[in-house]
Design an enzyme around this catalytic site. Structure first.
Site, short mmCIF file in Angstrom:
data_model
loop_
_atom_site.label_atom_id
_atom_site.label_comp_id
_atom_site.label_asym_id
_atom_site.label_seq_id
_atom_site.Cartn_x
_atom_site.Cartn_y
_atom_site.Cartn_z
N LYS A 71 65.40 54.52 67.53
CA LYS A 71 65.95 53.17 67.64
C LYS A 71 64.90 52.07 67.58
O LYS A 71 65.18 50.95 67.13
CB LYS A 71 66.77 53.04 68.93
N ASP A 107 75.32 49.23 70.37
CA ASP A 107 75.32 49.80 71.72
C ASP A 107 75.56 48.70 72.75
O ASP A 107 76.32 48.88 73.71
CB ASP A 107 73.96 50.45 72.03
N GLY A 130 65.35 54.98 82.68
CA GLY A 130 65.03 55.02 81.26
C GLY A 130 64.48 53.69 80.79
O GLY A 130 64.72 52.65 81.40
N SER A 131 63.72 53.72 79.67
CA SER A 131 63.16 52.47 79.13
C SER A 131 63.04 52.50 77.61
O SER A 131 62.32 51.70 77.03
CB SER A 131 61.78 52.20 79.75
N GLY A 132 63.76 53.42 76.96
CA GLY A 132 63.73 53.50 75.50
C GLY A 132 64.69 52.54 74.84
O GLY A 132 65.17 51.58 75.46
N GLY A 133 65.01 52.81 73.57
CA GLY A 133 65.84 51.90 72.81
C GLY A 133 67.22 51.71 73.38
O GLY A 133 67.73 50.58 73.45
N MET A 134 67.87 52.79 73.81
CA MET A 134 69.20 52.66 74.39
C MET A 134 69.13 51.95 75.74
O MET A 134 70.00 51.15 76.09
CB MET A 134 69.84 54.03 74.55
#
Length: 283
Positions: A71, A107, A130-134
């Site tokens: 992402k 999203d 969490g800290s990614g794209g989503m």
């Protein structure tokens, strides 16, 4: 309405994911057939993202859904970002207009839709793991839904603090001893594969919470969601979010919008009765 047979004029749409599944293909192809559209959808994975996006562009493939872990990495490979994708700095959808690629984030809008239909109280704190794209999309949706007392829990010492700072939340590198009224999982914990049996939050935190969100869609009933339901907590599942973001993708790709009844029907076909029934209550 009869869908034309696949031929040279059939438009291809696709997805790129580190762990491709069948649900997205089932949902999109169900809608194409139900609406008589000359489209077909296929899931892919890749170990060479630039080459995959180059082929997507060169072959005139109409749309591409982007899932983790791509992402953020896909952003330098496309031409322009739609405003919400630019602000969030995460892309889950690419539209190909004669070789010109535009990045979107559906999203974000899917999570906002589910939050509006939920009993989640914006005045109360949340933990987001969490800290990614989503995670970026979910954090943005929470902030713009009025949540201000949030903590991002992420081991990454760069992306974790950055995401927290962007929206005025706190950051912790690991779970605190005490939970929060709203627990949100935006990690692979609970996803089919090596993390399938791992619960993203301890049982005690789930029992003390008021609501749980888990964006893992494969399966919808992750260990976290199962624990929350067993404890009588309201939940938002990843399958619900995936259906709503996919329907927005479908409209971007085709230019037509399926009605509510057809969306629920397609969700039942792709994700089962539970997801369809929950969406019917939320939409």
């Amino acid at each position: 309405m009869s869908k034309p047979p696949i031929g040279r004029d059939t438009r291809l749409c696709m997805s790129l994911s580190g762990r491709p599944g069948n649900a997205g293909s089932r949902l999109h192809n169900y809608l194409y057939a139900a609406m008589g559209l000359d489209y077909v959808y296929k899931s892919f994975t890749t170990t060479d993202l630039p080459a995959a996006i180059g082929g997507f562009r060169a072959l005139g493939i109409r749309g591409c859904a982007i899932s983790m872990p791509f992402k953020e990495a896909v952003i330098p490979l496309i031409d322009v970002l739609e405003p919400s994708a630019a602000v969030i700095d995460s892309v889950n959808t690419i539209l190909n207009d004669d070789g010109y690629l535009t990045g979107y984030n559906t999203d974000y809008s899917a999570v906002r839709t589910m939050l509006r239909a939920s009993p989640a109280d914006p005045a109360k704190p949340f933990l987001l793991r969490g800290s990614g794209g989503m995670a970026k999309a979910v954090a943005a949706a929470l902030r713009y839904a009025g949540f201000t007392q949030g903590t991002i829990v992420a081991r990454n010492p760069v992306s974790g603090p950055a995401l927290a700072a962007q929206y005025g939340f706190q950051w912790l590198p690991q779970l605190p001893e005490q939970g929060a009224p709203l627990l949100v999982n935006v990690t692979p914990l609970g996803m089919e594969g090596p993390d399938a049996r791992t619960m993203a939050y301890p049982q005690a935190m789930v029992e003390a919470a008021e609501m749980v969100i888990d964006v893992v869609a494969q399966p919808a009933l992750t260990p976290l969601i199962r624990a929350a339901l067993a404890a009588g907590k309201p939940v938002i599942t990843g399958a619900e979010v995936v259906v709503l973001q996919a329907v927005e993708q479908f409209t971007l790709y085709t230019g037509v919008e399926p009605d509510r009844a057809l969306v629920i029907e397609a969700a039942r076909f792709a994700h089962g009765d539970m997801t369809a029934d929950r969406l019917a209550a939320a939409l």
